[in-house]
Scaffold this motif. Sequence first.
Motif, PDB file in Angstrom:
ATOM      1  N   UNK A 113       0.807  -1.204   0.000  1.00 27.00           N
ATOM      2  CA  UNK A 113       0.000   0.000   0.000  1.00 27.00           C
ATOM      3  C   UNK A 113       0.840   1.254   0.000  1.00 27.00           C
ATOM      4  N   UNK A 114       0.450   2.229   0.808  1.00 27.49           N
ATOM      5  CA  UNK A 114       1.156   3.505   0.865  1.00 27.49           C
ATOM      6  C   UNK A 114       2.523   3.359   1.523  1.00 27.49           C
ATOM      7  N   UNK A 115       2.827   2.172   2.060  1.00 26.97           N
ATOM      8  CA  UNK A 115       4.155   1.906   2.602  1.00 26.97           C
ATOM      9  C   UNK A 115       5.263   1.954   1.577  1.00 26.97           C
ATOM     10  N   UNK A 116       4.911   2.100   0.313  1.00 30.04           N
ATOM     11  CA  UNK A 116       5.929   2.204  -0.736  1.00 30.04           C
ATOM     12  C   UNK A 116       6.681   3.525  -0.689  1.00 30.04           C
ATOM     13  N   UNK A 123       4.482  -0.873   5.753  1.00 26.48           N
ATOM     14  CA  UNK A 123       3.137  -1.230   5.331  1.00 26.48           C
ATOM     15  C   UNK A 123       2.312  -1.602   6.546  1.00 26.48           C
ATOM     16  N   UNK A 124       1.142  -2.190   6.354  1.00 29.92           N
ATOM     17  CA  UNK A 124       0.318  -2.616   7.491  1.00 29.92           C
ATOM     18  C   UNK A 124       1.059  -3.633   8.360  1.00 29.92           C
ATOM     19  N   UNK A 125       0.763  -3.638   9.658  1.00 28.23           N
ATOM     20  CA  UNK A 125       1.464  -4.528  10.568  1.00 28.23           C
ATOM     21  C   UNK A 125       1.370  -6.006  10.179  1.00 28.23           C
ATOM     22  N   UNK A 126       0.201  -6.527   9.773  1.00 29.82           N
ATOM     23  CA  UNK A 126       0.163  -7.950   9.393  1.00 29.82           C
ATOM     24  C   UNK A 126       1.124  -8.268   8.246  1.00 29.82           C
ATOM     25  N   UNK A 127       1.235  -7.360   7.280  1.00 29.63           N
ATOM     26  CA  UNK A 127       2.174  -7.559   6.169  1.00 29.63           C
ATOM     27  C   UNK A 127       3.603  -7.608   6.692  1.00 29.63           C
ATOM     28  N   UNK A 128       3.973  -6.644   7.515  1.00 29.90           N
ATOM     29  CA  UNK A 128       5.357  -6.596   7.989  1.00 29.90           C
ATOM     30  C   UNK A 128       5.688  -7.779   8.881  1.00 29.90           C
ATOM     31  N   UNK A 129       4.741  -8.187   9.717  1.00 35.08           N
ATOM     32  CA  UNK A 129       4.991  -9.357  10.561  1.00 35.08           C
ATOM     33  C   UNK A 129       5.217 -10.603   9.712  1.00 35.08           C
ATOM     34  N   UNK A 130       4.397 -10.771   8.677  1.00 35.56           N
ATOM     35  CA  UNK A 130       4.530 -11.940   7.809  1.00 35.56           C
ATOM     36  C   UNK A 130       5.886 -11.956   7.105  1.00 35.56           C
ATOM     37  N   UNK A 131       6.292 -10.810   6.566  1.00 39.33           N
ATOM     38  CA  UNK A 131       7.581 -10.734   5.868  1.00 39.33           C
ATOM     39  C   UNK A 131       8.721 -10.955   6.856  1.00 39.33           C
TER      40      UNK A 131
END
Length: 396
Positions: A274-277, A360-368
């Motif tokens: 998302x906007x985390x780019x 990015x969103x926390x779930x995305x960052x945790x997964x990565x």
Amino acid sequence: MLSEQSVPVVRATLPVVGAAIGDITQLFYRKLFDDRPELLRDFFNRGNQANGEQQQALAGSIAAFAGMLLERSDERPDAMLARIANKHASLGVTSGQYKLVHEHLFAAIAEVLGDAVTAEVAAAWDEVYWLMANALIAAESGLYKEAGAADGEVWRSMEIVERREQTPDVVSFLLRPADGSPAGAFRPGQYVSVQAELPDGARQIRQYSLSAAPGGSQWRITVKRARGAAGPQGEVSSWLHETARAGDLLTVSLPFGDLVLGEDEGPLLLASAGIGSTPMLAMLDHLAATGSDRRVIVVHADRSPADHAHREELRRLVDAHPSASLHLWYETGGDAGAAAGQADIGALDLPEGLTAYLCGPLPFMRSVRDELLRRGVPAAAVHYEVFGPDLWLGQE
């Protein structure tokens, strides 16, 4: 580190304080804003107060700091607080404000815990607070000095040179100092605060990453509008989308932030959703502008190609880098070279010595991050940026 007499007291009472910390922080903010209502109007993010995220972040930071003092007494916890210090500096926090926080925080602790707060307990937790506060004060003073500013003096007027619609929900602004001075240097990945004067008279502050490389006479920020948000959530992004136009003036802080591109030559993973780019764009732009040949793996996930802000710019920057590769995922809608669904870095070839930057969103960052750790990337080599209160603090 904690004194010998405080260690057993904090260790014995940490479960009690930890269990009640949510109630304590809620009461703390209520007392603080009853005493100083202008802080909620003009300083604290009203959206994060309304949804409880600021209370959660404060509770998490206190508990994590106390736990580190007990379990890693031989380490300086300053690094854990770097993200908070940078956020505080971007708001213009000064050392005197910590006394005000102390007053209302300890009043809340005494009210919530009652007779459990003996003189010994109060003294031990007072020590915890001032160890944390003084570490932040020192870090923030260093940040102000590095920025060439007096403590708290971070604001200046900047003119919008250009407004550009990136997607239906994302707009970018080119900014230059209103007094004609140079925009100034920053490190790729940093952000600025923007102070908005809203229709009700409040002066609310939000942070936005600088989304293009440093070195020019202008800065660029990219703002996603928070549609459907209730109450004060999304009020500043909506204000910018609805009212900010070329020629208008904005009150903008100096750049801060600890998610910054390192200067070594090792391989990089830039992973965003998302906007985390936005901070990743500044890093890529900087690498291209300086002729870097570092290997760069770029990962981005978004809802659809139409929702992906700066999509073509990202492709151009990757194409301009001799050792960069791009990996895209979209939940809906097709796009050449992109995969469907959510990002999955499990199949990517990750070189030795990788440094990863996540946003990015926390779930995305945790997964990565979980996948990177599973693949053997050291935790110290994984860096992240959170838009808003850091609800991840203490989970590293």
